[in-house]
Design an enzyme around this catalytic site. Structure first.
Site, PDB file in Angstrom:
ATOM      1  N   LEU A 153       0.827  -1.210   0.000  1.00  0.00           N
ATOM      2  CA  LEU A 153       0.000   0.000   0.000  1.00  0.00           C
ATOM      3  C   LEU A 153       0.859   1.257   0.000  1.00  0.00           C
ATOM      4  CD1 LEU A 153       0.056   1.397   3.055  1.00  0.00           C
ATOM      5  CD2 LEU A 153      -1.484  -0.459   3.574  1.00  0.00           C
ATOM      6  N   LYS A 207       9.201  -7.920  -2.244  1.00  0.00           N
ATOM      7  CA  LYS A 207       8.905  -6.595  -1.674  1.00  0.00           C
ATOM      8  C   LYS A 207      10.081  -5.634  -1.869  1.00  0.00           C
ATOM      9  CE  LYS A 207       7.254  -3.243   0.677  1.00  0.00           C
ATOM     10  NZ  LYS A 207       6.221  -2.366   0.147  1.00  0.00           N
ATOM     11  N   LEU A 253       7.488   8.395 -12.862  1.00  0.00           N
ATOM     12  CA  LEU A 253       8.378   9.122 -13.762  1.00  0.00           C
ATOM     13  C   LEU A 253       8.195  10.633 -13.563  1.00  0.00           C
ATOM     14  CD1 LEU A 253       8.350   7.145 -17.154  1.00  0.00           C
ATOM     15  CD2 LEU A 253      10.176   7.282 -15.456  1.00  0.00           C
ATOM     16  N   GLY A 256      11.546  15.186  -9.355  1.00  0.00           N
ATOM     17  CA  GLY A 256      11.288  15.952  -8.140  1.00  0.00           C
ATOM     18  C   GLY A 256      12.529  16.074  -7.286  1.00  0.00           C
ATOM     19  N   GLY A 260      11.756  10.052  -0.701  1.00  0.00           N
ATOM     20  CA  GLY A 260      11.889  10.012   0.762  1.00  0.00           C
ATOM     21  C   GLY A 260      10.824   9.080   1.287  1.00  0.00           C
ATOM     22  N   CYS A 263       9.601   4.231   3.519  1.00  0.00           N
ATOM     23  CA  CYS A 263       9.969   2.941   2.934  1.00  0.00           C
ATOM     24  C   CYS A 263      11.191   2.981   2.015  1.00  0.00           C
ATOM     25  CB  CYS A 263       8.778   2.361   2.177  1.00  0.00           C
ATOM     26  SG  CYS A 263       7.444   1.871   3.286  1.00  0.00           S
ATOM     27  N   LYS A 324       5.089  13.185   0.861  1.00  0.00           N
ATOM     28  CA  LYS A 324       4.145  13.195  -0.257  1.00  0.00           C
ATOM     29  C   LYS A 324       2.819  13.755   0.242  1.00  0.00           C
ATOM     30  CE  LYS A 324       3.239   8.618  -1.101  1.00  0.00           C
ATOM     31  NZ  LYS A 324       2.305   7.545  -1.419  1.00  0.00           N
TER      32      LYS A 324
HETATM   33  P1  NAD Z   1       4.764   2.335  12.226  1.00  0.00           P
HETATM   34  O1  NAD Z   1       6.006   2.798  12.904  1.00  0.00           O
HETATM   35  O2  NAD Z   1       3.764   3.338  11.758  1.00  0.00           O
HETATM   36  O3  NAD Z   1       4.003   1.284  13.141  1.00  0.00           O
HETATM   37  C1  NAD Z   1       4.611   0.263  13.845  1.00  0.00           C
HETATM   38  C2  NAD Z   1       3.839   0.071  15.151  1.00  0.00           C
HETATM   39  O4  NAD Z   1       4.236  -1.145  15.763  1.00  0.00           O
HETATM   40  C3  NAD Z   1       4.075   1.155  16.178  1.00  0.00           C
HETATM   41  O5  NAD Z   1       2.826   1.742  16.527  1.00  0.00           O
HETATM   42  C4  NAD Z   1       4.697   0.414  17.369  1.00  0.00           C
HETATM   43  O6  NAD Z   1       4.328   0.970  18.623  1.00  0.00           O
HETATM   44  C5  NAD Z   1       4.170  -0.978  17.165  1.00  0.00           C
HETATM   45  N1  NAD Z   1       4.925  -2.056  17.812  1.00  0.00           N
HETATM   46  C6  NAD Z   1       6.267  -2.292  17.778  1.00  0.00           C
HETATM   47  N2  NAD Z   1       6.557  -3.411  18.472  1.00  0.00           N
HETATM   48  C7  NAD Z   1       5.395  -3.909  18.932  1.00  0.00           C
HETATM   49  C8  NAD Z   1       5.037  -5.059  19.715  1.00  0.00           C
HETATM   50  N3  NAD Z   1       5.960  -5.927  20.126  1.00  0.00           N
HETATM   51  N4  NAD Z   1       3.753  -5.247  20.009  1.00  0.00           N
HETATM   52  C9  NAD Z   1       2.802  -4.371  19.594  1.00  0.00           C
HETATM   53  N5  NAD Z   1       3.076  -3.294  18.853  1.00  0.00           N
HETATM   54  C10 NAD Z   1       4.357  -3.044  18.519  1.00  0.00           C
HETATM   55  O7  NAD Z   1       5.271   1.484  10.984  1.00  0.00           O
HETATM   56  P2  NAD Z   1       4.543   1.265   9.555  1.00  0.00           P
HETATM   57  O8  NAD Z   1       4.779   2.435   8.672  1.00  0.00           O
HETATM   58  O9  NAD Z   1       3.168   0.789   9.790  1.00  0.00           O
HETATM   59  O10 NAD Z   1       5.426   0.081   8.971  1.00  0.00           O
HETATM   60  C11 NAD Z   1       5.333  -1.240   9.486  1.00  0.00           C
HETATM   61  C12 NAD Z   1       6.043  -2.180   8.520  1.00  0.00           C
HETATM   62  O11 NAD Z   1       5.353  -2.169   7.263  1.00  0.00           O
HETATM   63  C13 NAD Z   1       7.472  -1.776   8.203  1.00  0.00           C
HETATM   64  O12 NAD Z   1       8.241  -2.930   8.028  1.00  0.00           O
HETATM   65  C14 NAD Z   1       7.348  -1.024   6.883  1.00  0.00           C
HETATM   66  O13 NAD Z   1       8.540  -1.074   6.132  1.00  0.00           O
HETATM   67  C15 NAD Z   1       6.259  -1.809   6.214  1.00  0.00           C
HETATM   68  N6  NAD Z   1       5.497  -1.068   5.202  1.00  0.00           N
HETATM   69  C16 NAD Z   1       5.138   0.229   5.417  1.00  0.00           C
HETATM   70  C17 NAD Z   1       4.395   0.925   4.458  1.00  0.00           C
HETATM   71  C18 NAD Z   1       3.999   2.359   4.675  1.00  0.00           C
HETATM   72  O14 NAD Z   1       3.560   2.984   3.706  1.00  0.00           O
HETATM   73  N7  NAD Z   1       4.128   2.912   5.877  1.00  0.00           N
HETATM   74  C19 NAD Z   1       4.027   0.275   3.269  1.00  0.00           C
HETATM   75  C20 NAD Z   1       4.382  -1.049   3.077  1.00  0.00           C
HETATM   76  C21 NAD Z   1       5.120  -1.722   4.054  1.00  0.00           C
END
Ligand code: NAD
Length: 447
Positions: A153, A207, A253, A256, A260, A263, A324
């Site tokens: 997403l 991924k 494409l 910018g 950042g 991810c 963004k």
């Molecule tokens: P985030 O920092 O927004 O959320 C992570 C949450 O996990 C935090 O609220 C934290 O308090 C909680 N947490 C950590 N350890 C925990 C535990 N033991 N028990 C319960 N909660 C716990 O992170 P995010 O942006 O949601 O990203 C999560 C993963 O998904 C990452 O690996 C990221 O790379 C991946 N990802 C993110 C996106 C994005 O757009 N943000 C998209 C695809 C994949």
């Protein structure tokens, strides 16, 4: 299906709410008690269009709940998703998997009956094997299968992306886990979203390969923009001209200020490290990361040039701070190094962002002044810099902006204004990759 979502951040909360909306019974867990308290009161910890309504609806229909305690929801779950953060490890760029392994241990202790344990966090190849080992070590008698189900997403369009994905990747060879995953994603299958079953390590690599490829595409067009400026071509037209080729495609494409966000920067670094660890160096991705890093400072030099070569005691109005539009996420936003560099050059920075100012205050230098609108931001400024292409910046009243500014100088790092339109209002305009220079300059080597 009964689902426990461990981690209620961007991915956990959106995924949990969407799964509940599909009709599953979901409990979102987070160890951050403030986040959970806020969610229980209907307050979203992030800005994401449509999320508050989606969460509210599913809470009211008793399909979605929030808690800090993982034991009960995990013990009752058919599927436990791990969606905790995997930030860059300080110093070496490897993905920091502490949160993943800590969650895996806690989950193992609470399991009851066969459960699919699914890593939704972005994790390096082989992490699934290690999660399995850590869980087995914690609870030798637990009955579970570890699955990789990376999330694709995009912030700002997260709900739409989750409900209408280009594909769903599921990495497992365990038949019971496959059956659980098929049931969870059945509503999307009915929507004809392609579900790809593969081996766990392959899913993990998909991924990173996807993110690295997209980061490469952005960096490629950014370098073309630099060249376009030098040779007097228009990068927007170049992007259109190549993007219409089906083999290339028009997405990602847009030239910018460099990529950042939460991810791409960390995921490219982690993939580079994996390549190094396995002695399969990823030269292209290494270059992409390095070129993107250099670009941030280059953007500040662009502003400096637009301001006539000095920013000392000048006021720079920065429009857009988040990485963004349609998100309040400031993680690794290009605005951070840009603003720091502008201040290093002696500028006073005033900034405005529609949703990200609270988050920005936590990560930007203390002496940034915040305005409550684009027009207030422009007041008395010597240069206006558009950093994030929020919808509301696309149709500014340029007459009013110009009247508010000390000097009508615009640096549009997202190319949202056509140069001739800006010129019509009297702005000295600098975009990305479309400077109207050098049209009649001779090619180097010809005289
Ligand atoms: P985030 O920092 O927004 O959320 C992570 C949450 O996990 C935090 O609220 C934290 O308090 C909680 N947490 C950590 N350890 C925990 C535990 N033991 N028990 C319960 N909660 C716990 O992170 P995010 O942006 O949601 O990203 C999560 C993963 O998904 C990452 O690996 C990221 O790379 C991946 N990802 C993110 C996106 C994005 O757009 N943000 C998209 C695809 C994949």
């Amino acid at each position: 299906m009964r689902i426990a979502m461990i981690g209620s951040g961007y991915v956990g909360l959106v995924s949990g709410a969407c799964f509940a909306d599909f009709g599953h019974q979901v409990v979102c867990v987070d160890k951050d008690a403030r986040k959970i308290d806020a969610l229980k009161q209907g307050k979203m910890p992030i800005y994401e269009p449509g999320l508050a309504e989606l969460v509210g609806n599913n809470v009211r229909q008793n399909r979605l709940a929030f808690t800090t305690g993982l034991e009960e929801p995990v013990s009752q779950a058919d599927a436990v998703f791990i969606a905790v953060g995997t930030p860059s490890r300080r110093g070496d760029g490897h993905a920091d998997l502490t949160y993943v392994y800590d969650a895996a241990r806690e989950v193992a202790r609470a399991l009851d009956g066969f459960t699919a344990v699914i890593t939704k966090s972005t994790v390096p190849v082989g992490t699934g094997d290690e999660v399995e080992r850590v869980m087995r070590q914690t609870r030798a008698d637990a009955d579970f299968a570890v699955v990789s189900n990376p999330e694709f997403l995009r912030e700002g369009a997260a709900i739409r992306d989750f409900k209408h994905p280009d594909r769903i990747v599921i990495g497992t060879e365990d038949e019971r886990a496959k059956a659980v995953m098929a049931e969870i994603y059945r509503p999307l299958y009915l929507n004809r979203a392609p579900i790809m079953y593969t081996e766990r390590r392959t899913a993990e690599l998909i991924k990173y390969a996807a993110n690295a490829f997209l980061a490469t595409k952005i960096t490629f067009i950014n370098e073309m923009a630099d060249l376009a400026e030098k040779v007097g071509a228009d990068v927007q037209e170049v992007a259109r001209g190549i993007g219409l080729d089906n083999r290339i495609g028009s997405k990602f494409l847009h030239a910018g200020p460099g990529f950042g966000g939460s991810c791409f920067p960390k995921d490219t670094l982690a993939l580079i490290k994996t390549g190094q660890d396995y002695e399969a160096p990823l030269r292209i991705v290494e270059t992409v990361a390095a070129v993107n890093d250099q670009r941030k400072r280059a953007m500040a030099r662009k502003v400096l040039a637009a301001a006539g070569g000095s920013l000392r005691d000048k006021t720079v109005a920065v429009l857009g701070l988040t990485f963004k539009p349609n998100t309040d996420d400031m993680r690794d936003s290009p605005s951070i190094p840009l603003i720091t560099a502008l201040q290093d050059m002696g500028a006073q920075v005033r900034a405005y962002d529609p949703e990200g100012m609270e988050q920005a205050r936590e990560v930007l230098p203390g002496n940034v002044t915040y305005a409550d609108s684009a027009y207030a931001c422009a007041q008395g400024a010597d240069v206006l810099v558009i950093v994030t292409e929020w919808e509301q910046f696309r149709a500014l009243d340029l007459e009013a902006i110009k009247a508010a500014m000390k000097a009508p100088v615009m640096v549009d790092l997202r190319n949202i204004y056509p140069p001739d339109e800006a010129a019509k209002y009297g702005f000295a305009y600098t975009g990305i990759g479309r400077a109207p220079v050098a049209r009649n300059r001779r090619l180097p080597g010809y005289s």
